[in-house]
Design a protein around this motif. Structure first.
Motif, PDB file in Angstrom:
ATOM      1  N   GLN A  79       0.910  -1.363   0.031  1.00 45.49           N
ATOM      2  CA  GLN A  79      -0.123   0.000  -0.130  1.00 45.49           C
ATOM      3  C   GLN A  79       0.553   1.278  -0.070  1.00 45.49           C
ATOM      4  OE1 GLN A  79      -0.805  -2.587   2.305  1.00 45.49           O
ATOM      5  NE2 GLN A  79      -2.173  -3.264   0.658  1.00 45.49           N
ATOM      6  N   THR A  80       2.160   1.179   0.295  1.00 41.43           N
ATOM      7  CA  THR A  80       2.930   2.410   0.549  1.00 41.43           C
ATOM      8  C   THR A  80       2.961   3.045  -0.829  1.00 41.43           C
ATOM      9  OG1 THR A  80       4.467   1.319   2.247  1.00 41.43           O
ATOM     10  CG2 THR A  80       5.395   3.161   0.978  1.00 41.43           C
ATOM     11  N   VAL A  81       2.926   4.249  -1.067  1.00 39.54           N
ATOM     12  CA  VAL A  81       3.251   5.239  -2.094  1.00 39.54           C
ATOM     13  C   VAL A  81       4.635   5.689  -2.179  1.00 39.54           C
ATOM     14  CG1 VAL A  81       2.467   7.181  -3.466  1.00 39.54           C
ATOM     15  CG2 VAL A  81       0.818   5.372  -2.540  1.00 39.54           C
ATOM     16  N   ILE A  82       5.303   5.653  -3.026  1.00 35.23           N
ATOM     17  CA  ILE A  82       6.593   6.320  -3.216  1.00 35.23           C
ATOM     18  C   ILE A  82       6.622   7.243  -4.206  1.00 35.23           C
ATOM     19  CG2 ILE A  82       9.072   6.015  -3.658  1.00 35.23           C
ATOM     20  CD1 ILE A  82       8.752   3.012  -3.183  1.00 35.23           C
ATOM     21  N   LEU A  83       7.129   8.524  -4.003  1.00 39.62           N
ATOM     22  CA  LEU A  83       7.245   9.674  -4.890  1.00 39.62           C
ATOM     23  C   LEU A  83       8.514  10.277  -4.985  1.00 39.62           C
ATOM     24  CD1 LEU A  83       3.930  11.857  -4.098  1.00 39.62           C
ATOM     25  CD2 LEU A  83       4.172  10.270  -6.157  1.00 39.62           C
ATOM     26  N   LEU A  84       9.214  10.037  -6.030  1.00 38.79           N
ATOM     27  CA  LEU A  84      10.519  10.505  -6.075  1.00 38.79           C
ATOM     28  C   LEU A  84      10.738  11.502  -7.175  1.00 38.79           C
ATOM     29  CD1 LEU A  84      12.060   6.592  -6.391  1.00 38.79           C
ATOM     30  CD2 LEU A  84      12.090   8.342  -4.541  1.00 38.79           C
ATOM     31  N   PHE A  96      18.971   3.268 -12.406  1.00 36.25           N
ATOM     32  CA  PHE A  96      18.199   2.977 -11.100  1.00 36.25           C
ATOM     33  C   PHE A  96      16.902   2.797 -11.385  1.00 36.25           C
ATOM     34  CE2 PHE A  96      15.515   4.623  -7.704  1.00 36.25           C
ATOM     35  CZ  PHE A  96      15.892   3.612  -6.681  1.00 36.25           C
ATOM     36  N   LEU A  97      16.342   3.493 -12.345  1.00 35.03           N
ATOM     37  CA  LEU A  97      14.726   3.601 -12.528  1.00 35.03           C
ATOM     38  C   LEU A  97      14.522   2.084 -13.139  1.00 35.03           C
ATOM     39  CD1 LEU A  97      14.207   6.796 -14.246  1.00 35.03           C
ATOM     40  CD2 LEU A  97      13.409   6.036 -12.090  1.00 35.03           C
ATOM     41  N   LYS A  98      15.448   1.435 -13.902  1.00 29.42           N
ATOM     42  CA  LYS A  98      15.006   0.249 -14.607  1.00 29.42           C
ATOM     43  C   LYS A  98      15.248  -0.779 -13.279  1.00 29.42           C
ATOM     44  CE  LYS A  98      17.415   1.053 -18.863  1.00 29.42           C
ATOM     45  NZ  LYS A  98      18.473   0.821 -19.703  1.00 29.42           N
ATOM     46  N   MET A  99      16.155  -0.628 -12.354  1.00 34.01           N
ATOM     47  CA  MET A  99      16.091  -1.397 -11.112  1.00 34.01           C
ATOM     48  C   MET A  99      14.713  -1.418 -10.391  1.00 34.01           C
ATOM     49  SD  MET A  99      20.024  -0.673  -9.956  1.00 34.01           S
ATOM     50  CE  MET A  99      19.858  -1.509  -8.498  1.00 34.01           C
ATOM     51  N   LEU A 100      14.358  -0.293 -10.152  1.00 37.45           N
ATOM     52  CA  LEU A 100      13.199   0.226  -9.488  1.00 37.45           C
ATOM     53  C   LEU A 100      11.958  -0.650 -10.114  1.00 37.45           C
ATOM     54  CD1 LEU A 100      12.201   1.899  -7.228  1.00 37.45           C
ATOM     55  CD2 LEU A 100      11.725   3.722  -8.460  1.00 37.45           C
ATOM     56  N   ARG A 103      11.134  -4.147  -9.124  1.00 38.02           N
ATOM     57  CA  ARG A 103      10.365  -4.542  -8.281  1.00 38.02           C
ATOM     58  C   ARG A 103       9.375  -3.946  -7.831  1.00 38.02           C
ATOM     59  NH1 ARG A 103      14.693  -6.823  -4.825  1.00 38.02           N
ATOM     60  NH2 ARG A 103      16.234  -7.988  -6.530  1.00 38.02           N
ATOM     61  N   PHE A 104       9.176  -2.475  -8.305  1.00 37.85           N
ATOM     62  CA  PHE A 104       7.783  -1.830  -8.042  1.00 37.85           C
ATOM     63  C   PHE A 104       7.320  -1.237  -9.493  1.00 37.85           C
ATOM     64  CE2 PHE A 104      10.834  -1.097  -4.685  1.00 37.85           C
ATOM     65  CZ  PHE A 104       9.941  -0.803  -3.573  1.00 37.85           C
ATOM     66  N   SER A 105       6.026  -1.123  -9.450  1.00 38.24           N
ATOM     67  CA  SER A 105       5.190  -0.654 -10.672  1.00 38.24           C
ATOM     68  C   SER A 105       5.486   0.970 -10.396  1.00 38.24           C
ATOM     69  CB  SER A 105       3.754  -0.672 -10.349  1.00 38.24           C
ATOM     70  OG  SER A 105       3.412  -1.953 -10.441  1.00 38.24           O
ATOM     71  N   VAL A 106       6.108   1.801 -11.581  1.00 31.56           N
ATOM     72  CA  VAL A 106       6.625   2.795 -11.809  1.00 31.56           C
ATOM     73  C   VAL A 106       5.934   3.610 -12.845  1.00 31.56           C
ATOM     74  CG1 VAL A 106       8.717   4.405 -11.876  1.00 31.56           C
ATOM     75  CG2 VAL A 106       8.934   2.105 -10.711  1.00 31.56           C
ATOM     76  N   ASN A 107       5.493   4.836 -12.443  1.00 36.10           N
ATOM     77  CA  ASN A 107       5.127   5.848 -13.525  1.00 36.10           C
ATOM     78  C   ASN A 107       5.323   7.341 -13.343  1.00 36.10           C
ATOM     79  OD1 ASN A 107       3.015   3.758 -14.780  1.00 36.10           O
ATOM     80  ND2 ASN A 107       2.152   4.027 -12.691  1.00 36.10           N
ATOM     81  N   GLU A 108       5.774   7.847 -14.363  1.00 34.32           N
ATOM     82  CA  GLU A 108       5.924   9.080 -14.246  1.00 34.32           C
ATOM     83  C   GLU A 108       4.998   9.844 -14.201  1.00 34.32           C
ATOM     84  OE1 GLU A 108       9.035  12.654 -16.474  1.00 34.32           O
ATOM     85  OE2 GLU A 108       8.113  11.111 -17.633  1.00 34.32           O
ATOM     86  N   ALA A 122       5.790   5.134  -7.126  1.00 28.32           N
ATOM     87  CA  ALA A 122       6.140   3.688  -7.328  1.00 28.32           C
ATOM     88  C   ALA A 122       5.681   3.011  -6.428  1.00 28.32           C
ATOM     89  CB  ALA A 122       7.668   3.564  -7.069  1.00 28.32           C
ATOM     90  N   GLN A 123       5.086   1.748  -6.512  1.00 30.85           N
ATOM     91  CA  GLN A 123       4.256   0.877  -5.642  1.00 30.85           C
ATOM     92  C   GLN A 123       4.829  -0.439  -5.864  1.00 30.85           C
ATOM     93  OE1 GLN A 123       0.037   2.440  -5.910  1.00 30.85           O
ATOM     94  NE2 GLN A 123       0.187   1.894  -3.808  1.00 30.85           N
ATOM     95  N   ARG A 124       4.977  -1.120  -4.699  1.00 31.71           N
ATOM     96  CA  ARG A 124       5.416  -2.554  -4.666  1.00 31.71           C
ATOM     97  C   ARG A 124       4.318  -3.397  -5.668  1.00 31.71           C
ATOM     98  NH1 ARG A 124       8.540  -5.736  -1.510  1.00 31.71           N
ATOM     99  NH2 ARG A 124       8.754  -4.207   0.091  1.00 31.71           N
ATOM    100  N   HIS A 125       4.911  -4.276  -6.396  1.00 31.02           N
ATOM    101  CA  HIS A 125       4.351  -4.967  -7.031  1.00 31.02           C
ATOM    102  C   HIS A 125       3.277  -6.032  -6.448  1.00 31.02           C
ATOM    103  CE1 HIS A 125       6.050  -4.289 -11.058  1.00 31.02           C
ATOM    104  NE2 HIS A 125       7.153  -4.610 -10.493  1.00 31.02           N
TER     105      HIS A 125
END
Length: 131
Positions: A79-84, A96-100, A103-108, A122-125
Motif C-alpha cells: 500500500q505504500t506510495v513512493i514519490l521520487l 536506477f529507474l530500471k532497477m526500481l 521490483r515496483f510499478s513505476v509511472n512518471e 512507485a508502488q510494490r508489485h
C-alpha cells in the motif's frame, strides 16, 4: 500525520534544527528526525510501516542504487506510495529507474520542463500481478 524525516548522521543536527524552525511547536511531537543510511541498520525501522515515502534528488550516486532499492523494499508494504523527484542527468540515473521497475510499478506522474525535473510514483508489485 506522523512524519519520519531521515538523513545520514552528519546532516541530522542541521536537519533537526530546520524541522524545529519551520514546524509549529504544537506539531513537533508528530515529526521525528532519524538517521538512515541506505542498506544499513534497516532493523531500526519496522518493515512496511510507511504509507508514503518522499525522496527528492536522491538518485545520483550509482554506488548507492542497490542499497537505496533494498531500503525502499524494506520500508514499503503493497500500500505504500513512493514519490521520487529527480533530474535524469546521466544514463546511470535511468539504470536506477530500471532497477526500481524490476521490483515496483513505476509511472512518471509529472515533468517540469522549465526545471527538467521528473516525479515518479512507485508502488510494490502486488502478488496478484504474478498471475
Amino acid at each position: 500525520a506522523h512524519v519520519t524525516i531521515t538523513d545520514r548522521e552528519p546532516a541530522l543536527e542541521f536537519l533537526e534544527s530546520n524541522v524545529w524552525a519551520n514546524l509549529p511547536s504544537e506539531l513537533h511531537p508528530r515529526a521525528v528526525v532519524r538517521e538512515l543510511t541506505w542498506g544499513k541498520d534497516l532493523g531500526n525501522f519496522s518493515p512496511g510501516a510507511f504509507d508514503f515515502i518522499l525522496g527528492a534528488d536522491i538518485i545520483y550516486l550509482e554506488e548507492t542504487f542497490a542499497e537505496l532499492l533494498q531500503t525502499l523494499e524494506h520500508l514499503c508494504s503493497e500500500q505504500t506510495v513512493i514519490l521520487l523527484s529527480c533530474r535524469i542527468r546521466y544514463e546511470r540515473d535511468n539504470n536506477f529507474l530500471k532497477m526500481l521497475k524490476g521490483r515496483f510499478s513505476v509511472n512518471e506522474v509529472h515533468y517540469d520542463y522549465s526545471r527538467d525535473v521528473h516525479i515518479y510514483k512507485a508502488q510494490r508489485h502486488s502478488h496478484k500481478d504474478d498471475f
